[in-house]
Design a protein around this motif. Structure first.
Motif, PDB file in Angstrom:
ATOM      1  N   LEU A   1      34.546  46.434  30.317  1.00 20.22           N
ATOM      2  CA  LEU A   1      35.705  47.153  30.841  1.00 20.22           C
ATOM      3  C   LEU A   1      36.015  46.697  32.261  1.00 20.22           C
ATOM      4  CD1 LEU A   1      37.846  49.481  30.942  1.00 20.22           C
ATOM      5  CD2 LEU A   1      35.960  50.980  31.668  1.00 20.22           C
ATOM      6  N   ALA A   2      34.997  46.652  33.107  1.00 23.79           N
ATOM      7  CA  ALA A   2      35.199  46.249  34.498  1.00 23.79           C
ATOM      8  C   ALA A   2      35.682  44.797  34.587  1.00 23.79           C
ATOM      9  CB  ALA A   2      33.901  46.429  35.290  1.00 23.79           C
ATOM     10  N   ALA A   3      35.107  43.922  33.782  1.00 19.16           N
ATOM     11  CA  ALA A   3      35.525  42.515  33.781  1.00 19.16           C
ATOM     12  C   ALA A   3      36.967  42.371  33.287  1.00 19.16           C
ATOM     13  CB  ALA A   3      34.578  41.685  32.915  1.00 19.16           C
TER      14      ALA A   3
ATOM     15  N   ALA B   1      42.504  41.191  34.397  1.00 19.26           N
ATOM     16  CA  ALA B   1      43.912  41.592  34.325  1.00 19.26           C
ATOM     17  C   ALA B   1      44.536  41.630  35.718  1.00 19.26           C
ATOM     18  CB  ALA B   1      44.042  42.950  33.644  1.00 19.26           C
ATOM     19  N   THR B   2      43.771  42.084  36.686  1.00 17.65           N
ATOM     20  CA  THR B   2      44.259  42.114  38.066  1.00 17.65           C
ATOM     21  C   THR B   2      44.521  40.700  38.567  1.00 17.65           C
ATOM     22  OG1 THR B   2      43.077  44.171  38.495  1.00 17.65           O
ATOM     23  CG2 THR B   2      43.711  42.868  40.407  1.00 17.65           C
ATOM     24  N   LYS B   3      43.603  39.800  38.296  1.00 15.03           N
ATOM     25  CA  LYS B   3      43.752  38.404  38.730  1.00 15.03           C
ATOM     26  C   LYS B   3      44.930  37.740  38.020  1.00 15.03           C
ATOM     27  CE  LYS B   3      41.291  34.430  40.098  1.00 15.03           C
ATOM     28  NZ  LYS B   3      41.649  34.192  41.458  1.00 15.03           N
ATOM     29  N   ILE B   4      45.028  37.916  36.708  1.00 12.98           N
ATOM     30  CA  ILE B   4      46.091  37.278  35.923  1.00 12.98           C
ATOM     31  C   ILE B   4      47.476  37.771  36.351  1.00 12.98           C
ATOM     32  CG2 ILE B   4      47.106  37.175  33.605  1.00 12.98           C
ATOM     33  CD1 ILE B   4      44.165  37.082  32.552  1.00 12.98           C
ATOM     34  N   THR B   5      47.584  39.075  36.595  1.00  9.92           N
ATOM     35  CA  THR B   5      48.888  39.636  36.970  1.00  9.92           C
ATOM     36  C   THR B   5      49.214  39.421  38.445  1.00  9.92           C
ATOM     37  OG1 THR B   5      47.939  41.818  37.448  1.00  9.92           O
ATOM     38  CG2 THR B   5      48.775  41.433  35.194  1.00  9.92           C
TER      39      THR B   5
END
Length: 173
Positions: free
Chosen positions: A37-39, A44-48
Motif C-alpha cells: 500500500l505504501a509503495a 502514484a505520487t511520483k508518477i502523477t
C-alpha cells in the motif's frame, strides 16, 4: 521461494511462543500488504508528479486524525461493516452503541487469523486508514478533505450523542 521463506521464518520464530499460537505468517502477510500500500501510494505520487508538502497544516492533521478515528472504528466495530469482517471473525455479541464484539476465527490458517486480528482492532487499522488518508491528501486533496470532513462530522456527532445521553440520564436520576 515463498515456501522457503516461510520455512525459514517458522524455524527462526519457533521458540517465540511455544505454548501459545501466534499467527506470525498472518502478520508477515499484513506487513507485506501494508508495504505494498505504501509503495503504491509513493509510486502514484511520483508518477502523477503531485507535490508532497514539507509539512501538513495543523488543520489537516486534526481533520485526518478525527477521520482516522472514525473510519477505523467503523471498519473494526460497526454492525453495518460486519460483512467485511465475517470471513475472518465470528459474532460474539453486542458491544453497545451500534458496535459489535467479534472473535477471530479458529486457528486453521494463520493468515486468516492475522487478518482477523487486524480487522477487529481499531488501533491496528488506524495505521492503514491514516496512511490511505494521507496518501489521498497528496493525490486527491479536495476529495480526501471532503471525505475526511464527513467522517470527522460523524465522529463529532457520535460524541455529542453520548454527551446528550449522559446528560439525559443525569436528569432522570
Amino acid at each position: 521461494m515463498l515456501d522457503t521463506l516461510r520455512d525459514k521464518l517458522n524455524q527462526a520464530v519457533r521458540g517465540y511462543a511455544p505454548h501459545e499460537h501466534r499467527p506470525l505468517d498472518g502478520y508477515v502477510t499484513a506487513m507485506t500488504a501494508f508495504g505494498g500500500l505504501a509503495a503504491t501510494l509513493a509510486a502514484a505520487t511520483k508518477i502523477t508528479g503531485r507535490p508532497v508538502p514539507d509539512r501538513p497544516s495543523a488543520g489537516d492533521v486534526v481533520l485526518l486524525s478525527l477521520a482516522t478515528h472514525k473510519l477505523s472504528r467503523l471498519l473494526a466495530k460497526d454492525a453495518v461493516t460486519s460483512p467485511l469482517r465475517a470471513p475472518f471473525t465470528s459474532y460474539a455479541g453486542p458491544a453497545g452503541a451500534a458496535e459489535l464484539n467479534e472473535e477471530v476465527r479458529d486457528r486453521g490458517s494463520s493468515v486468516r487469523h492475522g487478518i482477523g486480528e487486524l480487522v477487529t482492532c481499531p488501533f491496528c487499522l488506524a495505521v492503514w486508514v491514516a496512511t490511505g488518508l494521507v496518501g489521498g491528501l497528496v493525490l486527491t486533496p479536495r476529495l480526501t478533505r471532503l471525505a475526511a470532513t464527513v467522517l470527522t462530522a460523524t465522529a463529532a456527532s457520535d460524541f455529542l450523542q453520548f454527551a446528550y445521553d449522559a446528560a439525559k440520564k443525569s436528569t432522570e436520576a
